[in-house]
Design an enzyme around this catalytic site. Structure first.
Site, PDB file in Angstrom:
ATOM      1  N   ASP A  26       0.867  -1.174   0.000  1.00  0.00           N
ATOM      2  CA  ASP A  26       0.000   0.000   0.000  1.00  0.00           C
ATOM      3  C   ASP A  26       0.914   1.237   0.000  1.00  0.00           C
ATOM      4  O   ASP A  26       2.132   1.110   0.189  1.00  0.00           O
ATOM      5  CB  ASP A  26      -0.884  -0.042   1.249  1.00  0.00           C
ATOM      6  CG  ASP A  26      -1.706   1.210   1.433  1.00  0.00           C
ATOM      7  OD1 ASP A  26      -2.430   1.589   0.487  1.00  0.00           O
ATOM      8  OD2 ASP A  26      -1.622   1.825   2.515  1.00  0.00           O
ATOM      9  N   ASP A  28      -0.217   5.254   0.968  1.00  0.00           N
ATOM     10  CA  ASP A  28      -0.455   6.238   2.024  1.00  0.00           C
ATOM     11  C   ASP A  28      -0.524   5.572   3.387  1.00  0.00           C
ATOM     12  O   ASP A  28      -1.341   4.675   3.619  1.00  0.00           O
ATOM     13  CB  ASP A  28      -1.750   7.007   1.752  1.00  0.00           C
ATOM     14  CG  ASP A  28      -1.630   7.934   0.558  1.00  0.00           C
ATOM     15  OD1 ASP A  28      -0.612   8.631   0.467  1.00  0.00           O
ATOM     16  OD2 ASP A  28      -2.547   7.952  -0.280  1.00  0.00           O
TER      17      ASP A  28
END
Length: 238
Positions: A26, A28
């Site tokens: 991922d 953020d």
């Protein structure tokens, strides 16, 4: 509880991680703590549009349960008694926000979270494949990683899956299913590295084992089903 158990478990995970064929990250909150930059960019866009909106940390924390920037704007707008913003209005507002985010990242030198660079380097030295599966946009990914990893950052990752590449955002599994298809790998061949409950659900629903690196806005999420939960990736020197 035996204080040695967390260290034993973390040590035992090294071989598990090192033998995975691919690591899927991922962005953020996982690669870098970016949510405060996103929040400021949203507020700057709202001010420019004259909306009179301001998202404080508490409000933004609640809205982060809604995946996707345009979706968060829509969710917040629905609370207002004023006529709703059109899809075009929301898209335009989000474009301004995205441009502002890129400006802030370029001047703020947002660093990678502890352990991230070592993980990327270690994976490449072992011949492991790297990928990204995120809800954010390709533009936001480039804005962050061109600063954090250099202009040639994209060469580190075999495939980069972003939110608008699939019909449904996390916690739906769509982005992970898409990335698995691009890699031509099965879920058990990979490990997902996430920071949020939504990310954990998305990867788990795709059948991928998940390591959680807890980020600022999601530290108290439910981590049931995660293979391992750490404060940051520096806890696992693999």
């Amino acid at each position: 509880m035996n204080q040695a158990l967390p260290a034993i478990r973390t040590f035992g995970m090294r071989d598990v991680i090192a033998t995975a064929r691919a690591l899927i990250f991922d962005v953020d909150g996982t690669l870098a703590e970016t949510e405060e930059v996103h929040r400021r960019a949203f507020n700057d866009a709202f001010a420019e549009a004259g909306l009179g909106w301001h998202w404080d940390r508490t409000t933004y924390g609640r809205l982060l349960r809604v995946a996707g920037g345009k979706e968060r704007i829509r969710a917040y707008d629905q609370r207002s008694a004023a006529p709703p913003l059109s899809f075009a209005d929301i898209a335009g507002l989000h474009r301004v926000k995205t441009a502002r985010y890129a400006e802030l990242i370029a001047t703020g030198n947002r660093p990678l979270r502890p352990g991230v660079e070592a993980w990327l380097t270690g994976a490449r030295s072992r011949g492991q494949r790297l990928a990204i599966a995120t809800t954010t946009s390709h533009g936001n990914i480039d804005a962050l990683l061109s600063v954090a990893l250099g202009r040639d950052w994209a060469g580190l990752f075999e495939t980069i899956g972003a939110g608008d590449d699939v019909p449904r955002k996390k916690p739906a599994p769509d982005i992970y299913v898409e990335v698995l298809a691009r890699l031509a790998l099965g879920p058990a061949d990979c490990i997902a590295i996430e920071d949020s409950g939504n990310g954990l659900m998305a990867a788990s629903r795709a059948g991928i084992p998940v390591i959680i690196s807890k980020s600022a806005y999601f530290r108290d999420d439910d981590w049931t089903g995660a293979m391992l939960v750490v404060d940051d990736l520096a806890e696992i020197d693999y």
